[in-house]
Scaffold this motif. Structure first.
Motif, PDB file in Angstrom:
ATOM      1  N   LEU A 109       0.815  -1.214   0.000  1.00  0.00           N
ATOM      2  CA  LEU A 109       0.000   0.000   0.000  1.00  0.00           C
ATOM      3  C   LEU A 109       0.848   1.262   0.000  1.00  0.00           C
ATOM      4  CD1 LEU A 109      -2.870  -1.082   2.392  1.00  0.00           C
ATOM      5  CD2 LEU A 109      -3.179  -0.188   0.074  1.00  0.00           C
ATOM      6  N   ALA A 110       2.129   1.118   0.301  1.00  0.00           N
ATOM      7  CA  ALA A 110       3.017   2.280   0.276  1.00  0.00           C
ATOM      8  C   ALA A 110       3.364   2.705  -1.138  1.00  0.00           C
ATOM      9  CB  ALA A 110       4.306   1.976   1.051  1.00  0.00           C
ATOM     10  N   VAL A 111       3.158   1.828  -2.092  1.00  0.00           N
ATOM     11  CA  VAL A 111       3.441   2.170  -3.497  1.00  0.00           C
ATOM     12  C   VAL A 111       2.211   2.013  -4.393  1.00  0.00           C
ATOM     13  CG1 VAL A 111       5.921   1.757  -3.423  1.00  0.00           C
ATOM     14  CG2 VAL A 111       4.389  -0.158  -3.839  1.00  0.00           C
ATOM     15  N   GLU A 112       1.108   1.522  -3.815  1.00  0.00           N
ATOM     16  CA  GLU A 112      -0.133   1.361  -4.579  1.00  0.00           C
ATOM     17  C   GLU A 112      -1.307   1.779  -3.708  1.00  0.00           C
ATOM     18  OE1 GLU A 112      -0.543  -2.337  -6.948  1.00  0.00           O
ATOM     19  OE2 GLU A 112       1.287  -2.975  -5.922  1.00  0.00           O
ATOM     20  N   THR A 113      -1.639   3.051  -3.675  1.00  0.00           N
ATOM     21  CA  THR A 113      -2.707   3.510  -2.793  1.00  0.00           C
ATOM     22  C   THR A 113      -4.078   3.008  -3.220  1.00  0.00           C
ATOM     23  OG1 THR A 113      -2.863   5.587  -4.043  1.00  0.00           O
ATOM     24  CG2 THR A 113      -1.443   5.577  -2.093  1.00  0.00           C
ATOM     25  N   ASP A 114      -4.223   2.619  -4.486  1.00  0.00           N
ATOM     26  CA  ASP A 114      -5.506   2.116  -4.986  1.00  0.00           C
ATOM     27  C   ASP A 114      -5.592   0.587  -4.947  1.00  0.00           C
ATOM     28  OD1 ASP A 114      -3.638   1.542  -6.948  1.00  0.00           O
ATOM     29  OD2 ASP A 114      -4.947   2.085  -8.622  1.00  0.00           O
ATOM     30  N   LEU A 115      -4.698  -0.032  -4.199  1.00  0.00           N
ATOM     31  CA  LEU A 115      -4.603  -1.494  -4.216  1.00  0.00           C
ATOM     32  C   LEU A 115      -5.890  -2.175  -3.776  1.00  0.00           C
ATOM     33  CD1 LEU A 115      -2.961  -4.068  -4.597  1.00  0.00           C
ATOM     34  CD2 LEU A 115      -2.018  -3.745  -2.288  1.00  0.00           C
ATOM     35  N   THR A 116      -6.584  -1.623  -2.799  1.00  0.00           N
ATOM     36  CA  THR A 116      -7.811  -2.269  -2.303  1.00  0.00           C
ATOM     37  C   THR A 116      -8.827  -2.454  -3.418  1.00  0.00           C
ATOM     38  OG1 THR A 116      -7.469  -1.277  -0.121  1.00  0.00           O
ATOM     39  CG2 THR A 116      -9.652  -2.168  -0.593  1.00  0.00           C
ATOM     40  N   ARG A 125       0.962  -5.165  -7.773  1.00  0.00           N
ATOM     41  CA  ARG A 125       1.764  -4.864  -8.960  1.00  0.00           C
ATOM     42  C   ARG A 125       3.262  -5.017  -8.710  1.00  0.00           C
ATOM     43  NH1 ARG A 125      -1.424   0.030  -9.786  1.00  0.00           N
ATOM     44  NH2 ARG A 125      -2.897  -0.214 -11.500  1.00  0.00           N
ATOM     45  N   TYR A 126       3.726  -4.494  -7.578  1.00  0.00           N
ATOM     46  CA  TYR A 126       5.161  -4.422  -7.331  1.00  0.00           C
ATOM     47  C   TYR A 126       5.575  -5.452  -6.293  1.00  0.00           C
ATOM     48  CZ  TYR A 126       4.647   0.003  -9.772  1.00  0.00           C
ATOM     49  OH  TYR A 126       4.344   0.948 -10.707  1.00  0.00           O
ATOM     50  N   ALA A 127       6.466  -6.338  -6.693  1.00  0.00           N
ATOM     51  CA  ALA A 127       6.959  -7.361  -5.771  1.00  0.00           C
ATOM     52  C   ALA A 127       7.730  -6.685  -4.644  1.00  0.00           C
ATOM     53  CB  ALA A 127       7.873  -8.336  -6.510  1.00  0.00           C
ATOM     54  N   VAL A 128       7.446  -7.105  -3.404  1.00  0.00           N
ATOM     55  CA  VAL A 128       8.152  -6.568  -2.247  1.00  0.00           C
ATOM     56  C   VAL A 128       9.499  -7.270  -2.140  1.00  0.00           C
ATOM     57  CG1 VAL A 128       8.161  -6.362   0.269  1.00  0.00           C
ATOM     58  CG2 VAL A 128       6.047  -5.948  -1.015  1.00  0.00           C
ATOM     59  N   LYS A 129      10.562  -6.500  -2.212  1.00  0.00           N
ATOM     60  CA  LYS A 129      11.917  -7.046  -2.156  1.00  0.00           C
ATOM     61  C   LYS A 129      12.667  -6.405  -0.993  1.00  0.00           C
ATOM     62  CE  LYS A 129      12.674  -5.516  -6.275  1.00  0.00           C
ATOM     63  NZ  LYS A 129      13.281  -5.171  -7.584  1.00  0.00           N
ATOM     64  N   PRO A 130      13.696  -7.086  -0.477  1.00  0.00           N
ATOM     65  CA  PRO A 130      14.508  -6.474   0.585  1.00  0.00           C
ATOM     66  C   PRO A 130      15.069  -5.133   0.118  1.00  0.00           C
ATOM     67  CG  PRO A 130      15.047  -8.797   0.342  1.00  0.00           C
ATOM     68  CD  PRO A 130      14.150  -8.454  -0.815  1.00  0.00           C
ATOM     69  N   ILE A 131      15.034  -4.160   0.999  1.00  0.00           N
ATOM     70  CA  ILE A 131      15.547  -2.832   0.679  1.00  0.00           C
ATOM     71  C   ILE A 131      17.023  -2.792   1.077  1.00  0.00           C
ATOM     72  CG2 ILE A 131      15.239  -0.355   1.025  1.00  0.00           C
ATOM     73  CD1 ILE A 131      12.844  -1.742  -0.264  1.00  0.00           C
ATOM     74  N   LYS A 132      17.902  -2.696   0.106  1.00  0.00           N
ATOM     75  CA  LYS A 132      19.342  -2.787   0.349  1.00  0.00           C
ATOM     76  C   LYS A 132      20.049  -1.474   0.004  1.00  0.00           C
ATOM     77  CE  LYS A 132      19.315  -7.231   1.381  1.00  0.00           C
ATOM     78  NZ  LYS A 132      19.669  -7.726   2.721  1.00  0.00           N
ATOM     79  N   THR A 133      20.895  -1.020   0.937  1.00  0.00           N
ATOM     80  CA  THR A 133      21.670   0.195   0.709  1.00  0.00           C
ATOM     81  C   THR A 133      23.065  -0.103   0.178  1.00  0.00           C
ATOM     82  OG1 THR A 133      22.608   0.175   2.943  1.00  0.00           O
ATOM     83  CG2 THR A 133      20.493   1.302   2.650  1.00  0.00           C
ATOM     84  N   GLY A 134      23.530  -1.333   0.385  1.00  0.00           N
ATOM     85  CA  GLY A 134      24.905  -1.667   0.076  1.00  0.00           C
ATOM     86  C   GLY A 134      25.826  -1.498   1.260  1.00  0.00           C
ATOM     87  N   ILE A 135      25.282  -1.016   2.384  1.00  0.00           N
ATOM     88  CA  ILE A 135      26.036  -0.883   3.633  1.00  0.00           C
ATOM     89  C   ILE A 135      25.691  -2.100   4.487  1.00  0.00           C
ATOM     90  CG2 ILE A 135      26.522   0.555   5.643  1.00  0.00           C
ATOM     91  CD1 ILE A 135      25.411   2.933   4.039  1.00  0.00           C
ATOM     92  N   PRO A 136      26.614  -3.053   4.667  1.00  0.00           N
ATOM     93  CA  PRO A 136      26.275  -4.340   5.296  1.00  0.00           C
ATOM     94  C   PRO A 136      25.579  -4.243   6.648  1.00  0.00           C
ATOM     95  CG  PRO A 136      28.442  -4.473   4.293  1.00  0.00           C
ATOM     96  CD  PRO A 136      28.013  -3.036   4.191  1.00  0.00           C
ATOM     97  N   PHE A 137      26.085  -3.438   7.577  1.00  0.00           N
ATOM     98  CA  PHE A 137      25.491  -3.435   8.918  1.00  0.00           C
ATOM     99  C   PHE A 137      24.095  -2.814   8.900  1.00  0.00           C
ATOM    100  CE2 PHE A 137      26.826   0.983   9.195  1.00  0.00           C
ATOM    101  CZ  PHE A 137      25.930   1.559  10.086  1.00  0.00           C
TER     102      PHE A 137
END
Length: 414
Positions: A328-335, A345-357
């Motif tokens: 719902l954070a990227v599709e407000t009309d999802l309901t 629509r958008y697959a939820v994937k891990p959010i990665k910065t490239g900073i390991p810790f």
């Protein structure tokens, strides 16, 4: 017929469909924790998208105990006018709104508050100790004060026009800290046996009920497990569910994990059974088990991605509501789309910065989506391609500035 589209009533409050927005951190308030026009814009976007119910992000019951910059705080009637405007959005669009009341306990970044408190002075794991300080153990007088703060916040929310509140008893926040033997080492009436460890939750529930009307919805969010060795056992979890149900709770949301073991963000997906993965929801197996033990309405949040999977979960009777958060954070009309039989629509994937810790913690699963909320609230729309690294760097800068401002304000009031 779509199970998602069917309505359901709790007391005299009708949920027009079975989709509930699970709580997500908005981070839109000022340093004093005041709601503003951005909250109104964000929740109106969800309401216009057909959402049946929205549970707000964390709303703190004590300005001295914030879990992050930008969190809303309701501890008195200072912002009653703004809260009434917020509540009115739901009424205008037929969307039930529950305010999630919370206290972070030990789970707030170093420097944000003057100190952190918890059931016991238990430090964080080495990975998180650089970010979170070892808390001070609460006195009994302070425990009783926090219980009344939850009640006062609930009273104000009802006065503002919200249909109910949710007590945040999951994800490692203070109520969850009392429930877990890993973070609750007390030897008094608030620690030891599961009966004592759940006392804090039960007393908060009773205090909230005592100051609100019978039709006011009181919900609770609880972990099915904290996914930590030596943590709360499954039987103890069942005991908590049965006790709060017997006391009269209206709705239980089933989730799991803590900042130190963030299953709520899907980090434990690799450990789930194939049958659970096929059915999408992270905690549906537990919901089926607890369904036999409690009578109140149940909500399962985490993992749902298709209309078919949601309809199947509702048809099975394992849960009464489908909790959806990150999509719902990227599709407000999802309901509306789910009711029409379409999928996320958008697959939820891990959010990665490239900073390991940073990537090992659940923090990016909060702040990246909070950035989307600000875009939506400002009428810009969501941006699924938003850079996680840029989001983190901006968040770190804002955290530093919030700490500096907090120290300056402390010196002025000393």
């Amino acid at each position: 017929m779509s199970q998602i589209a069917s309505d359901l009533s709790i007391k005299n409050i009708t949920f027009k469909n079975r989709i509930i927005k699970g709580a997500m951190s908005e981070a839109l308030a000022n340093d004093l924790g005041q709601p503003n026009h951005l909250h109104l814009g964000l929740y109106e976007a969800w309401a216009k998208g057909g959402l049946g119910c929205a549970i707000t992000g964390n709303v703190m019951v004590d300005l001295r105990a914030k879990n992050e910059p930008g969190v809303v705080v309701v501890e008195d009637e200072r912002d009653l006018a703004q809260l009434k405007q917020w509540a009115e959005i739901g009424k205008r669009h037929g969307m039930v709104q529950l305010i999630q009341l919370s206290h972070p306990g030990r789970q707030c970044p170093k420097g944000l508050n003057q100190e952190t408190v918890a059931p016991s002075a238990v430090p964080f794991s080495s990975m998180l100790a650089t970010t979170f300080a070892t808390p001070r153990e609460l006195t009994e007088e302070e425990i009783l004060d926090i219980i009344q703060r939850f009640a006062e916040s609930a009273r104000i929310c009802e006065k503002a026009g919200f249909e109910g509140v949710q007590l945040h008893g999951a994800h490692g926040y203070l109520i969850s800290q009392f429930l877990s033997p890993l973070t609750n080492k007390r030897q008094d009436q608030w620690g030891g046996s599961i009966e004592n460890r759940m006392r804090f939750l039960m007393e908060i529930y009773r205090a909230v009920r005592a100051v609100t009307q019978p039709e006011f919805i009181v919900s609770v969010k609880l972990n099915s497990a904290d996914f930590q060795r030596g943590g709360i056992t499954e039987q103890e979890v069942i005991d908590v569910f049965k006790s709060i149900d017997a006391a009269g709770i209206d709705l239980i949301e089933i989730s799991g994990g803590t900042y130190e073991a963030p299953a709520m963000a899907g980090a434990k997906a690799s450990q789930r059974k194939a049958s659970t993965i096929a059915r999408e929801a992270y905690f549906l197996d537990f919901a089926e088990k607890i369904r036999q033990q409690v009578n109140c309405a149940l909500m399962v949040t985490g993992g749902f991605r298709t209309a078919a999977g949601m309809n199947a979960a509702l048809a099975s009777g394992a849960c009464d509501f489908i909790g959806i958060a990150r999509p719902l954070a990227v599709e407000t009309d999802l309901t509306e789309r789910l009711i029409a039989g379409q999928d996320v629509r958008y697959a939820v994937k891990p959010i990665k910065t490239g900073i390991p810790f940073v990537d090992k913690m659940a923090i990016m699963e909060i702040i990246w989506y909070a950035s989307q909320f600000k875009n939506i609230a400002q009428g810009k729309g969501a941006n699924p391609q938003l850079s996680p690294l840029k989001v983190f760097l901006k968040y770190a800068k804002n955290n530093v500035m919030a700490v500096i401002r907090g120290r300056v304000n402390s010196r002025r009031t000393a």
